[in-house]
Design a protein around this motif. Structure first.
Motif, PDB file in Angstrom:
ATOM      1  N   SER A  56       7.206 -19.401  -9.444  1.00 24.99           N
ATOM      2  CA  SER A  56       7.010 -18.155 -10.197  1.00 24.99           C
ATOM      3  C   SER A  56       6.713 -16.995  -9.259  1.00 24.99           C
ATOM      4  O   SER A  56       7.218 -15.883  -9.457  1.00 24.99           O
ATOM      5  N   MET A  63      12.618 -10.584  -8.141  1.00 26.33           N
ATOM      6  CA  MET A  63      12.953  -9.713  -9.273  1.00 26.33           C
ATOM      7  C   MET A  63      12.323  -8.329  -9.123  1.00 26.33           C
ATOM      8  O   MET A  63      12.960  -7.317  -9.406  1.00 26.33           O
ATOM      9  N   LEU A 152      18.212  -9.292 -17.152  1.00 26.44           N
ATOM     10  CA  LEU A 152      16.987 -10.094 -17.163  1.00 26.44           C
ATOM     11  C   LEU A 152      16.524 -10.399 -18.586  1.00 26.44           C
ATOM     12  O   LEU A 152      15.995 -11.486 -18.847  1.00 26.44           O
ATOM     13  N   SER A 153      16.744  -9.465 -19.503  1.00 25.42           N
ATOM     14  CA  SER A 153      16.370  -9.705 -20.899  1.00 25.42           C
ATOM     15  C   SER A 153      17.185 -10.854 -21.482  1.00 25.42           C
ATOM     16  O   SER A 153      16.641 -11.733 -22.170  1.00 25.42           O
ATOM     17  N   SER A 156      15.993 -14.038 -20.092  1.00 28.04           N
ATOM     18  CA  SER A 156      14.695 -14.437 -20.665  1.00 28.04           C
ATOM     19  C   SER A 156      14.870 -15.115 -22.018  1.00 28.04           C
ATOM     20  O   SER A 156      14.189 -16.105 -22.318  1.00 28.04           O
ATOM     21  N   TYR A 168       8.953 -19.017 -17.799  1.00 29.13           N
ATOM     22  CA  TYR A 168       9.792 -18.146 -16.978  1.00 29.13           C
ATOM     23  C   TYR A 168      10.279 -16.924 -17.764  1.00 29.13           C
ATOM     24  O   TYR A 168      10.556 -15.876 -17.178  1.00 29.13           O
ATOM     25  N   ILE A 172       9.592 -13.047 -16.500  1.00 23.81           N
ATOM     26  CA  ILE A 172      10.563 -11.957 -16.469  1.00 23.81           C
ATOM     27  C   ILE A 172       9.996 -10.705 -17.125  1.00 23.81           C
ATOM     28  O   ILE A 172      10.070  -9.602 -16.569  1.00 23.81           O
ATOM     29  N   THR A 173       9.417 -10.856 -18.310  1.00 23.52           N
ATOM     30  CA  THR A 173       8.882  -9.680 -19.000  1.00 23.52           C
ATOM     31  C   THR A 173       7.682  -9.098 -18.251  1.00 23.52           C
ATOM     32  O   THR A 173       7.512  -7.877 -18.210  1.00 23.52           O
ATOM     33  N   THR A 175       7.254  -9.133 -15.028  1.00 27.39           N
ATOM     34  CA  THR A 175       7.807  -8.415 -13.881  1.00 27.39           C
ATOM     35  C   THR A 175       8.370  -7.068 -14.303  1.00 27.39           C
ATOM     36  O   THR A 175       8.126  -6.043 -13.663  1.00 27.39           O
ATOM     37  N   MET A 176       9.130  -7.065 -15.394  1.00 28.15           N
ATOM     38  CA  MET A 176       9.706  -5.812 -15.892  1.00 28.15           C
ATOM     39  C   MET A 176       8.613  -4.832 -16.305  1.00 28.15           C
ATOM     40  O   MET A 176       8.711  -3.629 -16.062  1.00 28.15           O
TER      41      MET A 176
END
Length: 231
Positions: A56, A63, A152-153, A156, A168, A172-173, A175-176
């Motif tokens: 992670s 990312m 990325l969405s 996800s 994971y 992603i969310t 990180t965004m």
């Protein structure tokens, strides 16, 4: 620490006639970027091992750097401040991934994604004052920032519903959302808008440089640029 170490290495290169003294600043900047990157990688590995989330942590590193290459965002004034903020950010994300995934909901997931897209649509790209962008470049970076978010969405949702890897999808969310916060902080730190006069001065300074190296190096000493500040 990083600037001092880089300066000492460059001085050794000069004394041994490996490089010319006139190129010292360029080489020092390059060494600072290499050392700063190494420190960030070490931070990622250490935090990942401490939390038992090495994969992670590495994925966040990749990312975050990928999106920041088009979004821009908060620029720290020193390497210490940059690394400290980055470490805090990474720890929060890993804590979120490790302990909050079981409480994560679809509505929260969608809300965080919307925050990213609204921020990107409104503010991206957030420019580095030492590297002003032309209008065509701004448009390109905004499009890339939104495109990366879309990619990325989709990933996800596939991770969540396709292979049941909620952890994971949360990563992603998270990180965004970190990128969105970095954009918003830099915008509001500058009073909600860019200083047009300063931007014009920076453009003039950069364009008046005599070589590609000087254009790249413009403003290095006047304002620190961390390894993630691609814009």
């Amino acid at each position: 620490m990083i600037p001092r170490l880089s300066s000492r290495i460059v001085n050794v290169f000069i004394r041994n006639r490996i490089i010319e003294e006139a190129e010292a600043e360029i080489y020092q900047y390059g060494l600072e970027m290499v050392l700063s990157t190494a420190v960030n990688i070490l931070i990622v590995l250490c935090c990942g091992l401490v939390f038992g989330e090495l994969i992670s942590a590495v994925l966040f590193f990749i990312m975050f750097a990928w999106i920041r290459s088009s979004s821009g965002g908060y620029h720290a004034e020193t390497y210490l401040k940059c690394n400290t903020i980055y470490t805090i950010n990474l720890v929060i994300v890993l804590f979120w991934v490790k302990f909050a995934a079981s409480y994560y909901s679809l509505s929260g997931h969608i809300m965080f994604l919307l925050i990213y897209f609204l921020t990107a649509a409104q503010f991206a790209p957030v420019e580095n004052p030492n590297k002003p962008l032309e209008e065509s470049q701004k448009k390109k970076h905004k499009q890339l920032c939104i495109l990366y978010g879309v990619i990325l969405s989709i990933v996800s949702f596939v991770l969540w519903y396709g292979v049941h890897q909620v952890k994971y999808a949360v990563l992603i969310t998270a990180t965004m959302l970190s990128v969105a916060v970095a954009m918003a902080v830099e915008i509001f730190r500058n009073g909600g808008e860019c200083n047009e006069k300063d931007q014009k001065n920076n453009v003039h300074r950069i364009r008046s440089s005599h070589s590609g190296f000087h254009r790249c190096n413009a403003g290095i000493r006047s304002r620190y640029q961390c390894v993630f500040c691609f814009l």
